[in-house]
Design an enzyme around this catalytic site. Sequence first.
Site, PDB file in Angstrom:
ATOM      1  N   CYS A 199      45.614  38.616  55.897  1.00 36.33           N
ATOM      2  CA  CYS A 199      46.594  37.524  55.790  1.00 36.33           C
ATOM      3  C   CYS A 199      47.943  37.883  56.406  1.00 36.33           C
ATOM      4  CB  CYS A 199      46.755  37.092  54.338  1.00 36.33           C
ATOM      5  SG  CYS A 199      47.435  38.356  53.232  1.00 36.33           S
TER       6      CYS A 199
ATOM      7  N   HIS B  35      49.131  37.628  48.792  1.00 39.08           N
ATOM      8  CA  HIS B  35      48.529  36.757  49.809  1.00 39.08           C
ATOM      9  C   HIS B  35      49.603  35.848  50.405  1.00 39.08           C
ATOM     10  CE1 HIS B  35      45.165  35.031  51.922  1.00 39.08           C
ATOM     11  NE2 HIS B  35      45.527  33.812  51.553  1.00 39.08           N
TER      12      HIS B  35
ATOM     13  N   HIS C 276      45.712  30.585  56.930  1.00 41.00           N
ATOM     14  CA  HIS C 276      45.763  31.933  56.357  1.00 41.00           C
ATOM     15  C   HIS C 276      44.418  32.615  56.596  1.00 41.00           C
ATOM     16  CE1 HIS C 276      43.459  30.949  52.487  1.00 41.00           C
ATOM     17  NE2 HIS C 276      43.476  29.828  53.195  1.00 41.00           N
TER      18      HIS C 276
END
Length: 210
Positions: A110, A161, A177
């Site tokens: 990510c 994340h 992502h």
Amino acid sequence: MAKLIGLATKTFCATFFVANSVCGAQASGISNDYLGVDQDKDKTIILAQSTKHDKELQKQLDALLEQFIYESQQRQLEGSYVSSQVINSAFDFYGVRYRYGGTSNNGIDCSGLVINAFAQTTVNLPRRSVDMAKVGETIKKDRAQKGDLIFFKTKGSRINHVGIITEVLKDEIKFIHSSTSKGVIVSSTKENYYRSRFVQINRVLEFQSI
């Protein structure tokens, strides 16, 4: 904006000075009989000069306001252009599989996706998503824009994340992502998984960053 405030202050001071000048003689206790007709003449001259000065200041204020609006619009256009470039760069990796620590088409995580997307800008981002969350300005959901970073806690108690916002709708934010299960995809805050794990949105793009 500072120039606008400065000129507004000058206008106020000029008006205050005129009021004091016109009333000064009366405030000092000098009678109208003593001053005679010269007082009315002085008042007329002072008011005329003040009116002229106010008009000149107003023209300057109007010119500065027009310039401020123009520059603001230009910055918005530039910001939109940079955001589009960042998003397009991220989509170059669309479908690439997830790989922890990866930063290429052979596999990407990510934060690696975000680093690559911002590679052509002057924004310097740290490698980890938890550190990226400390960069820029934290934005409320209703102020989110394309190109902003969106952060989540998918494991444990800290941010781990990150994605890049691609679309902002009335009650939904979409972001690109790299997910551990599907690789680089576009997801939504309407999805239960991400809605419950959402943490914050950061604006890291500067208008002059490309």
